[in-house]
Enzyme design. Structure first.
Site, PDB file in Angstrom:
ATOM      1  N   HIS A   1      51.427  62.066  76.218  1.00 31.78           N
ATOM      2  CA  HIS A   1      51.007  62.872  77.424  1.00 31.78           C
ATOM      3  C   HIS A   1      49.326  63.260  77.076  1.00 31.78           C
ATOM      4  CE1 HIS A   1      54.382  63.461  79.920  1.00 31.78           C
ATOM      5  NE2 HIS A   1      55.088  63.109  79.010  1.00 31.78           N
TER       6      HIS A   1
ATOM      7  N   SER B   1      55.907  67.874  76.548  1.00 30.80           N
ATOM      8  CA  SER B   1      56.077  67.298  78.028  1.00 30.80           C
ATOM      9  C   SER B   1      56.698  68.129  79.027  1.00 30.80           C
ATOM     10  CB  SER B   1      56.721  65.866  78.271  1.00 30.80           C
ATOM     11  OG  SER B   1      57.951  66.070  77.750  1.00 30.80           O
TER      12      SER B   1
ATOM     13  N   LYS C   1      51.529  55.679  81.282  1.00 32.47           N
ATOM     14  CA  LYS C   1      51.203  56.907  81.804  1.00 32.47           C
ATOM     15  C   LYS C   1      49.851  56.811  82.337  1.00 32.47           C
ATOM     16  CE  LYS C   1      54.504  59.962  79.434  1.00 32.47           C
ATOM     17  NZ  LYS C   1      55.388  58.977  79.364  1.00 32.47           N
TER      18      LYS C   1
END
Length: 397
Positions: free
Chosen positions: A213, A185, A244
């Site tokens: 991610h 990240s 996310k």
């Protein structure tokens, strides 16, 4: 000095050093532009809302409908009070989406990661972790070491030779678990999944990948790192988040063989001693999965935006870290410098966060830009003009 006095002194030192973090309050849904209290309209480059699904009507409506149907929450632990059918629907959809047999949801991916290692590892076992793994993986390995007395090891970031040495050293271990982020990240780089899987097979190890991610981000259909490398169905364990790209609310999950998720249901402490996801969150995440499956063009748009923004930063004279993900870090060195640049950008109505120690190593502070499929070219050009102005003021370009 009293306990509170000590804390106040430390906080004052944070402010003096320029590393104090101030919260910014939003008064609108998360999106490419938001309404920030005291700032008005701001272009946001600090969100994990990679596909722009946080405020998509279908996703929001699914949460509203779930509130009406199931209420606010379970009121207790799933095996004690019952599991809502929406949790089963979501877990089936997530397993299918990431190419696994089964999945189990948690209230966060932090809980999912912490629920994995201490549950499946014990004294004869070892977990081997990438040096730059997320704090939740680090804490998972620390918990396992403290609770079950398993062995732990760390290999140099994405260094397959060093990982192999660690695997050789663990030759007598009953169970060897390799645990890695897929997209790191703070760097924006992608784990070498084919090499990791090959080493796992060679040394009879289990490969666990945190795809937080990458879910909704990598692969043509947004199905994650495994799809990116053409390896769907070939990864032993996948952990990821719903907070996310998949609607951005909260929640996480572990996906893998049915025997794994069944065992976690029986023994994973974050499952046994914590409430289930609120049904609103579960339903919104389920709607997000279905939306991504129906709109793979969002993933293409996300990567087009990331390429454009990275190329334009380079043309302005900035030096973002190379990469092919929507995470675009600009390294500045000192923490105070990164925070100062983020404050100057916010004054230009661009919200991008400065990160420093202990989130990243000393001397590697940065502003981390995160692109979304929801950003328009006007949004990106507005942000780039702010970067040019602030960069010139700071002598960076």
């Amino acid at each position: 000095m009293s306990f509170m006095g000590q804390l106040q002194n430390e906080l004052a030192e944070f402010k003096k050093e320029g590393v104090y973090k101030r919260l910014n309050y939003l008064d609108s849904p998360q999106g490419p532009r938001v309404k920030m209290e005291g700032r008005g309209d701001v272009v946001i480059l600090s969100s994990n809302n990679y596909l722009g699904l946080c405020a998509v009507p279908e996703v929001v409506q699914a949460g509203k409908d779930a509130l009406e149907r199931w209420g606010a929450g379970t009121g207790s632990v799933r095996f004690i009070c019952g599991t809502f059918t929406v949790h089963r629907e979501l877990e089936n959809a997530l397993a299918r989406f990431v190419g696994c047999e089964s999945s189990l949801s948690y209230v966060s991916c932090w809980n999912a990661n912490e629920g994995l290692c201490p549950t499946v590892l014990s004294e004869p076992d070892v977990v081997i972790s990438d040096q730059l793994n997320h704090a939740s993986i680090i804490d998972s390995t620390r918990l396992a070491k403290a609770i079950t007395k398993c062995q732990t090891a760390v290999y140099k970031h994405s260094d397959m030779a060093d990982l192999e040495e660690k695997l050789k050293a663990a030759g007598r271990a009953r169970r060897k678990l390799i645990f890695t982020d897929s997209i790191f990240s703070m760097e924006g780089d992608i784990a070498k999944l084919p090499d990791l899987a090959a080493l796992a097979r060679k040394y009879d190890a289990v490969l666990a990948v945190d795809d937080s991610h990458a879910t909704g981000v990598l692969g043509k259909g947004g199905r994650g790192t495994a799809e990116h490398y053409g390896m769907l169905g070939q990864i032993d364990v996948i952990t990821s988040t719903l907070g996310k790209a998949l609607g951005g609310a909260a929640g996480g999950f572990i996906a893998g063989p049915l025997a794994l998720t069944d065992y976690l249901t029986q023994r994973s402490r974050p499952q046994l001693f914590s409430n289930a996801l609120p049904p609103t969150v579960a339903a919104s995440a389920l709607a997000s999965v279905r939306y991504v499956e129906a709109h793979p063009e969002l993933v293409s748009r996300l990567h087009a935006n990331a390429r454009y923004f990275r190329e334009q930063l380079l043309s302005l004279g900035f030096k973002p870290l190379a990469g092919e993900t929507p995470i675009v870090p600009v390294i500045l060195g000192e923490t105070a410098k990164a925070i100062h640049m983020s404050e100057l950008l916010l004054a230009e109505a661009v919200f991008v966060t400065g990160f420093g120690y202990p989130v990243v190593p000393q001397g590697h502070a940065r502003v981390r830009c995160q692109l979304s499929a929801a950003h328009t070219r006007d949004d990106l050009d507005f942000a780039l003009r702010a970067f040019k102005k602030v960069g010139s003021k700071l002598g960076l370009v």
